[in-house]
Write an enzyme that holds these catalytic residues in place. Structure first.
Site, PDB file in Angstrom:
ATOM      1  N   CYS A 113      -2.102  -4.823  -5.533  1.00 29.10           N
ATOM      2  CA  CYS A 113      -2.542  -6.108  -4.988  1.00 29.10           C
ATOM      3  C   CYS A 113      -1.417  -7.148  -5.054  1.00 29.10           C
ATOM      4  CB  CYS A 113      -3.718  -6.647  -5.789  1.00 29.10           C
ATOM      5  SG  CYS A 113      -5.206  -5.654  -5.684  1.00 29.10           S
TER       6      CYS A 113
ATOM      7  N   CYS B  14      -7.048  -7.404 -11.061  1.00 27.17           N
ATOM      8  CA  CYS B  14      -6.167  -8.578 -11.095  1.00 27.17           C
ATOM      9  C   CYS B  14      -6.699  -9.626 -12.056  1.00 27.17           C
ATOM     10  CB  CYS B  14      -6.001  -9.154  -9.690  1.00 27.17           C
ATOM     11  SG  CYS B  14      -5.062  -8.041  -8.614  1.00 27.17           S
TER      12      CYS B  14
ATOM     13  N   GLU C  10       0.827  -1.211   0.000  1.00 26.76           N
ATOM     14  CA  GLU C  10       0.000   0.000   0.000  1.00 26.76           C
ATOM     15  C   GLU C  10       0.858   1.256   0.000  1.00 26.76           C
ATOM     16  OE1 GLU C  10      -2.753  -0.624   3.260  1.00 26.76           O
ATOM     17  OE2 GLU C  10      -3.827  -2.159   2.084  1.00 26.76           O
ATOM     18  N   ASN C  11       0.178   2.404  -0.131  1.00 27.27           N
ATOM     19  CA  ASN C  11       0.878   3.685  -0.181  1.00 27.27           C
ATOM     20  C   ASN C  11       0.021   4.740   0.517  1.00 27.27           C
ATOM     21  OD1 ASN C  11       1.728   6.379  -1.606  1.00 27.27           O
ATOM     22  ND2 ASN C  11       3.327   4.899  -2.082  1.00 27.27           N
TER      23      ASN C  11
ATOM     24  N   GLU D 232      -1.619 -10.210  -6.047  1.00 27.25           N
ATOM     25  CA  GLU D 232      -1.628 -10.985  -7.298  1.00 27.25           C
ATOM     26  C   GLU D 232      -0.797 -10.301  -8.373  1.00 27.25           C
ATOM     27  OE1 GLU D 232      -4.190 -10.090  -5.351  1.00 27.25           O
ATOM     28  OE2 GLU D 232      -6.027 -11.078  -6.001  1.00 27.25           O
TER      29      GLU D 232
HETATM   30  N1  THU Z   1      -5.997  -6.625  -2.270  1.00 31.28           N
HETATM   31  C1  THU Z   1      -5.190  -7.558  -2.863  1.00 31.28           C
HETATM   32  O1  THU Z   1      -3.984  -7.629  -2.568  1.00 31.28           O
HETATM   33  N2  THU Z   1      -5.748  -8.396  -3.768  1.00 31.28           N
HETATM   34  C2  THU Z   1      -7.056  -8.356  -4.170  1.00 31.28           C
HETATM   35  O2  THU Z   1      -7.440  -9.061  -5.099  1.00 31.28           O
HETATM   36  C3  THU Z   1      -7.997  -7.496  -3.458  1.00 31.28           C
HETATM   37  C4  THU Z   1      -7.396  -6.471  -2.576  1.00 31.28           C
HETATM   38  C5  THU Z   1      -5.399  -5.693  -1.312  1.00 31.28           C
HETATM   39  C6  THU Z   1      -5.321  -4.286  -1.809  1.00 31.28           C
HETATM   40  C7  THU Z   1      -5.289  -3.503  -0.509  1.00 31.28           C
HETATM   41  O3  THU Z   1      -3.933  -3.408  -0.072  1.00 31.28           O
HETATM   42  C8  THU Z   1      -6.044  -4.368   0.465  1.00 31.28           C
HETATM   43  O4  THU Z   1      -6.154  -5.655  -0.138  1.00 31.28           O
HETATM   44  C9  THU Z   1      -7.441  -3.865   0.792  1.00 31.28           C
HETATM   45  O5  THU Z   1      -8.158  -3.603  -0.351  1.00 31.28           O
END
Ligand code: THU
Length: 121
Positions: free
Chosen positions: A47, A81, A38-39, A49
């Site tokens: 994400c 994704c 995240e940022n 994936e």
């Molecule tokens: N997130 C993922 O890493 N993969 C997904 O397919 C859905 C969401 C992450 C993004 C963000 O850092 C956190 O989950 C909450 O949305």
């Protein structure tokens, strides 16, 4: 799924506190792992994936399967994704958690009617 679970440990998710891990099985048999990152400028977050898939692609590796886990027991891949998975292999096997149960599917099943390069004039 075990590799994805390991990847989840390095998630950088101080804003959502939602940790996700992914593991991509490359066509060569090599495994590429990724976590969500995240940022402070929230929209720049990425994400798990896509981190794992792009690690594989950046090494010129084809993808044959993607596994995704989260601490919550639900790890359905988001729409972005899914589009990225279809770009690199619509037939890729995809494993995710739904209420702590493993769901087995494919990229194209997860994203019917994707936008494809063939549609770009
Ligand atoms: N997130 C993922 O890493 N993969 C997904 O397919 C859905 C969401 C992450 C993004 C963000 O850092 C956190 O989950 C909450 O949305």
């Amino acid at each position: 799924m075990e590799e994805a679970r390991k990847a989840m440990k390095t998630a950088y998710a101080p804003y959502s506190n939602f940790r996700v891990g992914a593991a991509v099985l490359g066509k060569s048999g090599k495994v590429y792992i990724g976590c969500n990152i995240e940022n402070a400028s929230y929209g720049l977050s990425i994400c798990a994936e896509r981190v794992a898939i792009h690690k594989a692609i950046s090494e010129r590796e084809g993808i044959s399967a993607v596994a995704v886990v989260s601490e919550s027991g639900n790890s359905q891949p988001c729409g972005s994704c899914r589009q990225v998975m279809v770009e690199f292999n619509p037939n890729a096997d995809v494993y995710f958690l739904k209420n702590n149960e493993i769901v087995t599917t494919t990229a194209s099943q997860l994203l019917p009617e994707p936008f494809l390069s063939a549609y770009i004039p």
